[in-house]
Design an enzyme around this catalytic site. Structure first.
Site, mmCIF file in Angstrom:
data_model
loop_
_atom_site.group_PDB
_atom_site.id
_atom_site.type_symbol
_atom_site.label_atom_id
_atom_site.label_comp_id
_atom_site.label_asym_id
_atom_site.label_seq_id
_atom_site.Cartn_x
_atom_site.Cartn_y
_atom_site.Cartn_z
ATOM 1 N N HIS A 29 21.339 48.418 62.396
ATOM 2 C CA HIS A 29 21.427 47.118 63.065
ATOM 3 C C HIS A 29 22.783 46.966 63.769
ATOM 4 O O HIS A 29 22.840 46.658 64.969
ATOM 5 C CB HIS A 29 21.239 45.999 62.028
ATOM 6 C CG HIS A 29 21.334 44.615 62.592
ATOM 7 N ND1 HIS A 29 20.229 43.837 62.856
ATOM 8 C CD2 HIS A 29 22.400 43.856 62.956
ATOM 9 C CE1 HIS A 29 20.608 42.673 63.349
ATOM 10 N NE2 HIS A 29 21.924 42.659 63.417
ATOM 11 N N GLU A 30 23.853 47.173 63.017
ATOM 12 C CA GLU A 30 25.181 47.001 63.606
ATOM 13 C C GLU A 30 25.448 48.048 64.684
ATOM 14 O O GLU A 30 26.134 47.778 65.668
ATOM 15 C CB GLU A 30 26.261 47.052 62.522
ATOM 16 C CG GLU A 30 26.144 45.968 61.465
ATOM 17 C CD GLU A 30 26.029 44.560 62.028
ATOM 18 O OE1 GLU A 30 26.537 44.303 63.145
ATOM 19 O OE2 GLU A 30 25.405 43.705 61.369
ATOM 20 N N HIS A 72 24.128 46.864 67.976
ATOM 21 C CA HIS A 72 25.119 46.019 68.661
ATOM 22 C C HIS A 72 26.199 46.894 69.311
ATOM 23 O O HIS A 72 26.622 46.641 70.451
ATOM 24 C CB HIS A 72 25.798 45.078 67.667
ATOM 25 C CG HIS A 72 24.986 43.897 67.256
ATOM 26 N ND1 HIS A 72 24.365 43.060 68.163
ATOM 27 C CD2 HIS A 72 24.705 43.390 66.025
ATOM 28 C CE1 HIS A 72 23.741 42.088 67.509
ATOM 29 N NE2 HIS A 72 23.924 42.263 66.215
ATOM 30 N N HIS A 94 25.201 48.398 72.521
ATOM 31 C CA HIS A 94 25.252 47.396 73.590
ATOM 32 C C HIS A 94 26.668 47.320 74.166
ATOM 33 O O HIS A 94 26.855 47.195 75.386
ATOM 34 C CB HIS A 94 24.831 46.037 73.011
ATOM 35 C CG HIS A 94 24.242 45.107 74.006
ATOM 36 N ND1 HIS A 94 23.737 43.871 73.666
ATOM 37 C CD2 HIS A 94 24.071 45.187 75.341
ATOM 38 C CE1 HIS A 94 23.277 43.259 74.731
ATOM 39 N NE2 HIS A 94 23.472 44.042 75.775
#
Length: 692
Positions: A485-486, A489, A492
């Site tokens: 999940h992290e 990010h 991105h």
């Protein structure tokens, strides 16, 4: 102090952590604010006719070093804080808020911005320049540029108060978390808990110079206890302590602070012409209005609740067999784990040896290479803020070839024949000065200026169990998904390729920002991918096929319960920021109970409340935005469905997603999504994934 006020003389101009002292920060902030104000004055007093270049673009690139020092300071305050750093934060926050207000309320500057904005058709701007102009103008208006002098001063004071009080909220939660621990002296009180976790508790006791075992409220300590401990009374005691964080009437209580924060936000919204703070926030989100958000959340609530209730019935039957007539919230994790083991023959302790942290990290690195052509090379000469932190160069390396530099240097280091993309800092283990949870952040934005594509410095911070003398850090499967999940990010941020720093990377609409992170989690459940890295840390044995299949099947285990939990947070957040007047006659606890009632699946404990430690909305950036996790789940379910239709490693599909990642906030997010997918996201994709 000079080290913070000038360009850093480090590799890639990275943060010079090894040279920074706490006493450097305040003088540096004061000096850099002065320099930034001089830059603004030069923009304002430019005698030339206002143009996009000399006003909007000049403003976009102003204050770069101040931004960098702010990022360094506040990231340290989250990941490696101290009493001294927290005190500095209390002094720095109002100074920065005042500086920000001074710019946003500078009439001469706004008049020039407005002049460019009103004549935008004449400026022949490209799409990104148009977006920057629109966002700059709106940003000033939303910061009070159209207010009269008296109201501007009111807004300035409100903003300073909000900054200080939200900072205090987070400090209280951290202090409250750190102030509690349970000292256990009888081994039988640890019945049911795996030996590896017991060893961790022994280490925690040793750190406190105690005999026996210590359990804390830090997640790697608390969650395993609630999941495995057979001693129900101790589970109850720990849950009560956790539920009382900043809710015990003591020094670190946040109840009054919540009311103060919400009232300040309401006053801010009203000053700016909005009915409430939720209206103010959602104007700049994909969802647009509180009505639409509540409708969205209630639609999911109606569809998810029957599934959640069915799940709880299954758990209650297990609890009843143990003589428990009325199951409580503190029983949930324990019986959910029992049911998961019964249904899928899976438990975290059996799986953990197959997920050593280094292996999982290599898996996410490898996935990034396969999908997006990224390669990661560790650097040991780049300054770090703690010995646990590791730093990697990130290279865009579509060919996958490596250039051997061993002949050129007296090292065996290798670098890809590719473009440098980013620095990545990873910080995985809990410690006293680090707040709970997991997050991605940035030390430096990406932007293009003077012919150079200045690359970002990204950080991932987690709280995984530390290695012991006998074992490496072993992750639960949930922690595996957390790392992915992290890392989503981080992708991105690392893939950013925009002109302006304020539109770069994760600088997108808030209900769009969780798409890359939640999207990447999907790969953790794909057997084809799991087989490549789920290997026992001592034997290198691949996780057996039946276990891999069961992980895939277990993806939606307790999905109804988890959905209700997230909906409860989202609904509460939305009503806090749209019905604050009701708090005049209600306690925080009463308000919380009223608006989460429909999502509660267990009896509510009158002595606990989650709001006083709800840092996402009272300290972080999720005020009137917590719904965005569920909103983004619709996006990520729909996006991954597209990958599954075309092949989860399909290069053409990955290339389209790469464009979405690299575009940041340069386009409307729905336009970006439709360019990738070919259509708007469908809520049915989420419902199908969650409930079949």
């Amino acid at each position: 102090m000079r080290i913070l006020s000038e360009k850093f003389h480090t590799p890639y101009h990275s943060a010079p952590f090894d040279q920074i002292k706490n006493e450097d920060f305040l003088p540096a902030f004061r000096e850099l604010i002065q320099k930034s104000e001089e830059e603004i004055n030069s923009i304002v007093h430019n005698p030339s006719e206002p143009t996009f270049e000399n006003i909007i673009e000049a403003l976009a690139f102003s204050g770069e070093q101040l931004d960098r020092v702010s990022n360094i300071f506040f990231n340290l305050n989250s990941a490696e804080t101290s009493d001294e750093l927290q005190q500095i934060a209390q002094e720095v926050s109002p100074i920065l808020t005042e500086y920000s207000s001074k710019i946003s309320q500078n009439e001469s500057l706004f008049n020039k911005i407005k002049k460019v904005y009103d004549a935008k058709e004449k400026h022949n701007l490209n799409e990104e320049q148009q977006m920057l102009l629109d966002e700059t103008y709106k940003g000033f208006v939303r910061s009070g540029a159209l207010l009269n002098k008296e109201d501007k001063e009111k807004l300035k004071k409100i903003s300073m108060n909000l900054s200080l009080k939200s900072l205090q909220f987070g400090q209280n939660v951290l202090a409250s978390t750190n102030s509690y621990y349970k000292h256990i002296t009888k081994k039988e009180d640890l019945a049911g808990i795996p030996e590896a976790i017991i060893a961790q508790y022994a280490e925690e006791a040793k750190d406190k110079n105690l005999e026996g075992w210590v359990v804390t409220l830090q997640y790697p300590s608390y969650i395993p206890f609630m999941t495995y401990a057979e001693n129900r009374e101790l589970r109850k005691e720990l849950a009560l302590a956790n539920g009382k964080k900043s809710f015990d009437g003591g020094e670190f209580d946040n109840q009054n602070l919540i009311k103060e924060l919400l009232n300040l936000k309401q006053k801010k919204a009203e000053l700016l012409g909005y009915q409430n703070y939720a209206d103010y926030v959602l104007e700049e989100r994909m969802a647009k209005s509180p009505t639409k958000v509540i409708s969205f959340l209630n639609e999911l609530l109606t569809k998810a609740k029957p599934y959640a209730e069915k799940e709880i019935v299954e758990l209650k039957s297990l609890a009843k067999a143990d003589g428990i007539e009325e199951m409580q919230a503190y029983d949930h994790a324990f019986y959910a784990e029992k049911l998961r083991k019964a249904k899928y023959d899976l438990n975290d302790e059996e799986l953990k040896p197959y997920f050593p942290l280094e292996q999982v990290q290599e898996a996410v690195f490898g996935l990034s290479k396969q999908l997006f052509g990224l390669t990661f090379v560790e650097r040991n000469d780049i300054p770090k803020y703690h010995e646990d932190v590791k730093v990697f160069e990130v290279w865009e390396n579509e060919s996958g070839k490596m250039k051997d530099e061993s002949k050129e240097k007296e090292t065996n280091s290798q670098k890809p024949e590719a473009k440098f993309k980013a620095l990545l800092y990873v910080d995985y283990f809990p410690r006293k000065g680090k707040r709970a949870g997991a997050w991605m952040t940035s030390y430096k934005n990406q932007y293009k200026k003077d012919g150079e594509n200045s690359r970002p410095h990204i950080s991932i911070v987690c709280n995984f169990s530390k290695p012991t003398k006998d074992t490496p850090s072993l992750l639960t499967f949930q922690e595996v998904t957390t790392l992915f999940h992290e890392f989503g990010h981080a992708l991105h941020g690392m893939m950013a390729n925009t002109q302006y720093p304020s539109l770069s990377g994760t600088s997108v609409k808030w209900d769009f920002v969780e798409l890359p992170s939640q999207f990447l989690e999907n790969f953790c459940y794909e057997p084809e991918f799991l087989k490549t890295f789920a290997k026992h840390y001592t034997t290198s044995e691949v996780l057996p096929n039946e276990k891999i299949e069961k992980i895939a099947q277990s993806k939606n285990f307790m999905e109804g319960y988890q959905t209700m939990r997230q909906l409860g947070f989202g609904i509460l957040d939305m009503y806090y920021h749209s019905k604050v007047d009701e708090l005049e006659n209600l306690s925080v606890k009463e308000f919380e109970d009223n608006y989460t009632k429909a999502t509660q699946l267990y009896p509510v404990n009158p002595d606990t409340a989650m709001s006083p430690s709800f840092s996402h909305i009272f300290q972080g950036g999720y005020s009137a935005g917590y719904y965005s996790y569920k909103w983004a789940e619709v996006l990520d379910a729909d996006a991954f469905q597209y990958f599954k239709e075309t092949g989860i490693f399909n290069p053409e599909t990955a290339a389209k997603f790469k464009v979405l990642l690299s575009s940041g906030g340069t386009k409307d997010p729905m336009e970006l999504y439709k360019n990738f997918r070919g259509s708007e996201p469908k809520v049915e994709s989420l419902l199908k994934r969650a409930f079949g």
